[in-house]
Design a protein around this motif. Structure first.
Motif, PDB file in Angstrom:
ATOM      1  N   THR A  22      62.186  15.058  63.120  1.00  0.00           N
ATOM      2  CA  THR A  22      63.341  15.318  62.250  1.00  0.00           C
ATOM      3  C   THR A  22      64.606  15.351  63.105  1.00  0.00           C
ATOM      4  OG1 THR A  22      61.974  16.537  60.705  1.00  0.00           O
ATOM      5  CG2 THR A  22      64.329  17.035  60.658  1.00  0.00           C
ATOM      6  N   ILE A  24      67.525  17.111  63.985  1.00  0.00           N
ATOM      7  CA  ILE A  24      68.033  18.481  63.783  1.00  0.00           C
ATOM      8  C   ILE A  24      69.557  18.426  63.624  1.00  0.00           C
ATOM      9  CG2 ILE A  24      68.182  20.802  64.764  1.00  0.00           C
ATOM     10  CD1 ILE A  24      65.579  20.164  66.311  1.00  0.00           C
ATOM     11  N   GLY A  25      70.195  17.574  64.400  1.00  0.00           N
ATOM     12  CA  GLY A  25      71.636  17.448  64.231  1.00  0.00           C
ATOM     13  C   GLY A  25      72.289  16.547  65.257  1.00  0.00           C
ATOM     14  N   LYS A  48      71.951  15.355  59.197  1.00  0.00           N
ATOM     15  CA  LYS A  48      71.246  16.600  59.549  1.00  0.00           C
ATOM     16  C   LYS A  48      69.965  16.784  58.732  1.00  0.00           C
ATOM     17  CE  LYS A  48      72.380  21.432  60.036  1.00  0.00           C
ATOM     18  NZ  LYS A  48      73.331  22.485  59.833  1.00  0.00           N
ATOM     19  N   ASN A  49      68.905  17.206  59.429  1.00  0.00           N
ATOM     20  CA  ASN A  49      67.616  17.554  58.800  1.00  0.00           C
ATOM     21  C   ASN A  49      66.895  16.395  58.120  1.00  0.00           C
ATOM     22  OD1 ASN A  49      67.759  20.196  59.660  1.00  0.00           O
ATOM     23  ND2 ASN A  49      68.962  20.810  57.867  1.00  0.00           N
ATOM     24  N   ARG A  50      67.257  15.179  58.480  1.00  0.00           N
ATOM     25  CA  ARG A  50      66.508  14.046  57.903  1.00  0.00           C
ATOM     26  C   ARG A  50      65.342  13.680  58.813  1.00  0.00           C
ATOM     27  NH1 ARG A  50      68.914  12.115  53.293  1.00  0.00           N
ATOM     28  NH2 ARG A  50      71.123  12.607  53.217  1.00  0.00           N
ATOM     29  N   LYS A  51      64.219  13.396  58.160  1.00  0.00           N
ATOM     30  CA  LYS A  51      63.010  13.041  58.892  1.00  0.00           C
ATOM     31  C   LYS A  51      62.982  11.534  59.167  1.00  0.00           C
ATOM     32  CE  LYS A  51      58.030  13.494  58.679  1.00  0.00           C
ATOM     33  NZ  LYS A  51      56.865  13.821  57.882  1.00  0.00           N
ATOM     34  N   SER A 132      63.517  17.081  66.451  1.00  0.00           N
ATOM     35  CA  SER A 132      62.455  18.089  66.541  1.00  0.00           C
ATOM     36  C   SER A 132      61.458  17.671  67.627  1.00  0.00           C
ATOM     37  CB  SER A 132      61.753  18.211  65.185  1.00  0.00           C
ATOM     38  OG  SER A 132      61.114  16.997  64.846  1.00  0.00           O
TER      39      SER A 132
END
Ligand code: ZN
Length: 303
Positions: A22, A24-25, A48-51, A132
């Motif tokens: 993912t 994270i930013g 942000k937060n996209r897998k 991540s």
């Protein structure tokens, strides 16, 4: 400029290393002009937060499929490259790049930086994403011509409309090749490099394909006989597959997604070999200009 084999190498590396992670930013960007179609703050918020679901290639574009039906497309242009590094080696903490003392005149230099950043080609980092699993995706681009786009998935159809077929696609038959050639004029090398006609072939592999085919790069389309077209068609796949096997060409800027060089240049026949002996016949390799670009060929092997 990275061509099909270089971009495919990066895509393969990314699938191996960051698929399923993912974003994270966005942690750093000193060149917002690399990001097209969005202001930096908006890009930062939306990525942000996209897998990362999977990574594909279309022509010379890297297509990162993200959750929420989005795509991050990256075109490396002249000197762009992606480097995947462990965050334990990278000066980042609590979502910020902490040691700006490493950044000198746009280059990231310092003994404490990861080994891969000791290579000057990897030092022009302009974008940093934290992923991540302890990964960093850094983007180095000395000339800053690269293009990043965060777009909806229907962007693919507009991209598709501007590009010729993929030469490694099983649907790319001799009939397809011949009909594209039949609609073209000018010199064969320029036609092979035209992205609206064939996807992913550029200066390096255009020269190499024509060497394998025994055809001079400055031959006009009109002058080519069917048996020569067959030879050119039959040279495309082996040359591109060989270059993928050697992880691309690194005479100059190209590095893979781990910041390492490709090796095709150690196995090439004519590209950038001017005044050297041809590895096949002992003849001399000549460099000429076709339009704005250079071309290399063996004066004996190629007619
Ligand atoms: Zn030769």
């Amino acid at each position: 400029m990275p061509e099909l084999p270089e971009v495919q190498t990066i895509v393969n590396d990314l699938n191996e290393s960051i698929k399923g992670k993912t974003i994270i930013g966005l942690r750093y960007c000193d060149a917002p002009k690399l990001i097209k179609g969005a202001v930096l703050a908006d890009f930062k918020k939306r990525i942000k937060n996209r897998k990362i679901e999977k990574v594909e290639r279309r022509a010379k574009n890297i297509i990162i499929f993200l959750s929420g039906e989005m795509l991050l497309t990256i075109h490396l242009k002249m000197t762009g490259h992606i480097i995947i590094i462990s965050n334990s080696q990278f000066p980042i903490s609590n979502g910020r790049v902490v040691s700006r003392q490493y950044i000198k005149k746009g280059r990231w230099v310092g003994e404490n930086l990861p080994e891969v950043l000791q290579d000057p080609r990897n030092q022009y980092i302009h974008i940093v994403l934290e992923l991540s699993g302890g990964y960093i995706l850094a983007y180095s681009d000395v000339r800053k011509f690269g293009e990043w786009r965060l777009v909806k998935r229907d962007y693919l159809s507009s991209l598709e409309s501007k590009l010729g077929p993929e030469p490694l696609d099983p649907k790319f038959t001799f009939d397809v090749f011949q009909s594209i050639i039949g609609r073209s004029t000018g010199k064969i090398k320029s036609v092979l490099m035209d992205q609206a006609k064939f996807s992913g072939i550029g200066n390096i592999y255009g020269d190499e394909i024509l060497f394998y085919a025994g055809v001079r790069p400055d031959r006009t389309i009109k002058s080519l006989k069917t048996k020569e077209l067959v030879k050119i068609y039959k040279s495309i796949r082996p040359v591109l597959e060989k270059a993928i096997k050697y992880r691309g060409s690194s005479e100059s800027d190209f590095r893979d997604a781990f910041g390492l060089k490709g090796h095709y240049q150690e196995h090439s026949f004519v590209y950038r070999k001017e005044k050297q002996r041809c590895g096949k016949c002992g003849g001399v390799v000549k460099k000429i200009r076709i339009g704005q670009r250079s071309a290399h060929y063996c004066t004996k092997c190629q007619k």
